[in-house]
Motif scaffolding. Structure first.
Motif, PDB file in Angstrom:
ATOM      1  N   PRO A   5      27.716  19.696  31.652  1.00 28.76           N
ATOM      2  CA  PRO A   5      29.018  19.801  32.335  1.00 28.76           C
ATOM      3  C   PRO A   5      30.148  19.293  31.453  1.00 28.76           C
ATOM      4  CG  PRO A   5      27.836  17.902  33.141  1.00 28.76           C
ATOM      5  CD  PRO A   5      26.906  18.631  32.202  1.00 28.76           C
ATOM      6  N   LEU A   6      31.328  19.774  31.739  1.00 30.99           N
ATOM      7  CA  LEU A   6      32.534  19.320  31.068  1.00 30.99           C
ATOM      8  C   LEU A   6      33.033  18.099  31.836  1.00 30.99           C
ATOM      9  CD1 LEU A   6      34.794  19.753  28.992  1.00 30.99           C
ATOM     10  CD2 LEU A   6      35.895  21.226  30.659  1.00 30.99           C
ATOM     11  N   LEU A   7      33.045  16.941  31.199  1.00 31.12           N
ATOM     12  CA  LEU A   7      33.477  15.700  31.838  1.00 31.12           C
ATOM     13  C   LEU A   7      34.860  15.336  31.350  1.00 31.12           C
ATOM     14  CD1 LEU A   7      30.211  13.605  31.362  1.00 31.12           C
ATOM     15  CD2 LEU A   7      30.880  14.939  33.354  1.00 31.12           C
ATOM     16  N   THR A   8      35.736  14.956  32.279  1.00 28.01           N
ATOM     17  CA  THR A   8      37.075  14.519  31.904  1.00 28.01           C
ATOM     18  C   THR A   8      37.388  13.202  32.607  1.00 28.01           C
ATOM     19  OG1 THR A   8      38.126  15.716  33.714  1.00 28.01           O
ATOM     20  CG2 THR A   8      37.894  16.877  31.621  1.00 28.01           C
ATOM     21  N   VAL A   9      38.148  12.372  31.963  1.00 26.81           N
ATOM     22  CA  VAL A   9      38.630  11.123  32.554  1.00 26.81           C
ATOM     23  C   VAL A   9      40.153  11.184  32.485  1.00 26.81           C
ATOM     24  CG1 VAL A   9      38.656   8.617  32.373  1.00 26.81           C
ATOM     25  CG2 VAL A   9      36.575   9.880  31.791  1.00 26.81           C
ATOM     26  N   PRO A  10      40.816  11.267  33.645  1.00 30.11           N
ATOM     27  CA  PRO A  10      42.280  11.378  33.629  1.00 30.11           C
ATOM     28  C   PRO A  10      42.941  10.087  33.145  1.00 30.11           C
ATOM     29  CG  PRO A  10      41.478  11.131  35.868  1.00 30.11           C
ATOM     30  CD  PRO A  10      40.273  11.250  34.989  1.00 30.11           C
ATOM     31  N   LEU A  11      44.008  10.247  32.401  1.00 35.81           N
ATOM     32  CA  LEU A  11      44.808   9.100  31.965  1.00 35.81           C
ATOM     33  C   LEU A  11      45.999   8.982  32.907  1.00 35.81           C
ATOM     34  CD1 LEU A  11      44.767   9.720  28.122  1.00 35.81           C
ATOM     35  CD2 LEU A  11      43.353   8.147  29.431  1.00 35.81           C
ATOM     36  N   VAL A  12      46.214   7.805  33.442  1.00 37.03           N
ATOM     37  CA  VAL A  12      47.275   7.594  34.417  1.00 37.03           C
ATOM     38  C   VAL A  12      48.225   6.526  33.888  1.00 37.03           C
ATOM     39  CG1 VAL A  12      47.790   6.861  36.771  1.00 37.03           C
ATOM     40  CG2 VAL A  12      45.723   8.190  36.318  1.00 37.03           C
ATOM     41  N   CYS A  35      27.162  22.304  40.280  1.00 35.27           N
ATOM     42  CA  CYS A  35      28.028  23.179  39.492  1.00 35.27           C
ATOM     43  C   CYS A  35      28.808  24.092  40.440  1.00 35.27           C
ATOM     44  CB  CYS A  35      27.181  24.004  38.529  1.00 35.27           C
ATOM     45  SG  CYS A  35      28.151  25.210  37.597  1.00 35.27           S
ATOM     46  N   ALA A  36      30.120  24.185  40.232  1.00 35.04           N
ATOM     47  CA  ALA A  36      30.956  25.037  41.074  1.00 35.04           C
ATOM     48  C   ALA A  36      30.679  26.524  40.854  1.00 35.04           C
ATOM     49  CB  ALA A  36      32.428  24.746  40.813  1.00 35.04           C
ATOM     50  N   CYS A  37      30.143  26.863  39.681  1.00 34.62           N
ATOM     51  CA  CYS A  37      29.871  28.271  39.378  1.00 34.62           C
ATOM     52  C   CYS A  37      28.519  28.748  39.913  1.00 34.62           C
ATOM     53  CB  CYS A  37      29.921  28.506  37.866  1.00 34.62           C
ATOM     54  SG  CYS A  37      31.537  28.230  37.161  1.00 34.62           S
ATOM     55  N   CYS A  38      27.447  27.999  39.600  1.00 39.58           N
ATOM     56  CA  CYS A  38      26.100  28.461  39.939  1.00 39.58           C
ATOM     57  C   CYS A  38      25.420  27.666  41.045  1.00 39.58           C
ATOM     58  CB  CYS A  38      25.207  28.476  38.698  1.00 39.58           C
ATOM     59  SG  CYS A  38      24.818  26.825  38.079  1.00 39.58           S
ATOM     60  N   GLY A  39      25.988  26.523  41.433  1.00 36.72           N
ATOM     61  CA  GLY A  39      25.398  25.712  42.488  1.00 36.72           C
ATOM     62  C   GLY A  39      24.240  24.835  42.041  1.00 36.72           C
ATOM     63  N   ARG A  40      23.946  24.805  40.738  1.00 36.71           N
ATOM     64  CA  ARG A  40      22.857  23.969  40.224  1.00 36.71           C
ATOM     65  C   ARG A  40      23.209  22.488  40.373  1.00 36.71           C
ATOM     66  NH1 ARG A  40      21.502  25.279  34.337  1.00 36.71           N
ATOM     67  NH2 ARG A  40      21.016  27.243  35.351  1.00 36.71           N
ATOM     68  N   ALA A  41      22.227  21.686  40.787  1.00 36.65           N
ATOM     69  CA  ALA A  41      22.437  20.248  40.985  1.00 36.65           C
ATOM     70  C   ALA A  41      22.730  19.571  39.651  1.00 36.65           C
ATOM     71  CB  ALA A  41      21.208  19.628  41.630  1.00 36.65           C
ATOM     72  N   ILE A  42      23.646  18.598  39.684  1.00 36.45           N
ATOM     73  CA  ILE A  42      24.012  17.810  38.511  1.00 36.45           C
ATOM     74  C   ILE A  42      24.010  16.338  38.925  1.00 36.45           C
ATOM     75  CG2 ILE A  42      25.812  17.298  36.810  1.00 36.45           C
ATOM     76  CD1 ILE A  42      26.890  20.114  37.249  1.00 36.45           C
ATOM     77  N   GLU A  43      23.441  15.494  38.070  1.00 36.78           N
ATOM     78  CA  GLU A  43      23.487  14.054  38.285  1.00 36.78           C
ATOM     79  C   GLU A  43      24.173  13.402  37.094  1.00 36.78           C
ATOM     80  OE1 GLU A  43      20.068  12.033  40.728  1.00 36.78           O
ATOM     81  OE2 GLU A  43      19.236  13.265  39.119  1.00 36.78           O
ATOM     82  N   LEU A  44      25.176  12.585  37.372  1.00 40.87           N
ATOM     83  CA  LEU A  44      25.919  11.876  36.343  1.00 40.87           C
ATOM     84  C   LEU A  44      25.818  10.386  36.603  1.00 40.87           C
ATOM     85  CD1 LEU A  44      29.218  13.921  36.650  1.00 40.87           C
ATOM     86  CD2 LEU A  44      27.388  14.327  35.021  1.00 40.87           C
ATOM     87  N   GLU A  45      25.776   9.613  35.539  1.00 45.35           N
ATOM     88  CA  GLU A  45      25.799   8.165  35.640  1.00 45.35           C
ATOM     89  C   GLU A  45      27.076   7.669  34.982  1.00 45.35           C
ATOM     90  OE1 GLU A  45      21.619   5.976  35.510  1.00 45.35           O
ATOM     91  OE2 GLU A  45      22.771   5.746  33.667  1.00 45.35           O
ATOM     92  N   ILE A  46      27.821   6.801  35.658  1.00 43.90           N
ATOM     93  CA  ILE A  46      29.052   6.234  35.116  1.00 43.90           C
ATOM     94  C   ILE A  46      28.899   4.722  35.119  1.00 43.90           C
ATOM     95  CG2 ILE A  46      31.562   6.108  35.321  1.00 43.90           C
ATOM     96  CD1 ILE A  46      31.354   8.674  37.057  1.00 43.90           C
TER      97      ILE A  46
END
Length: 70
Positions: free
Chosen positions: A49-56, A23-34
């Motif tokens: 976390p807030l997840l975003t997928v950019p559209l291109v 986390c950019a705010c608190c430094g807590r570890a985050i694990e994501l699976e894609i």
């Protein structure tokens, strides 16, 4: 981030990537699976976390590849 999506489709395999970040705010570890369908799943219950997928619009890119355009 698009690795499981692109390679999974090309190889016709089910691929998953695990992203270890913090986390950019608190430094807590985050694990994501894609996965190959670009579905994101948070592995830690305490994280939201807030997840975003950019559209291109690939047709409007000027560079020879998507990475150079960013």
């Amino acid at each position: 981030m698009a690795t499981p999506f692109v390679q999974g489709r090309l190889r016709q395999e089910t691929l998953t990537v695990t992203v270890h970040t913090e986390c950019a705010c608190c430094g807590r570890a985050i694990e994501l699976e894609i996965d190959r369908e670009m579905r994101c799943r948070v592995l830690a219950d305490a994280c939201r976390p807030l997840l975003t997928v950019p559209l291109v619009d690939v047709g409007r890119l000027k560079a020879p590849n998507i990475i150079d355009d960013f």
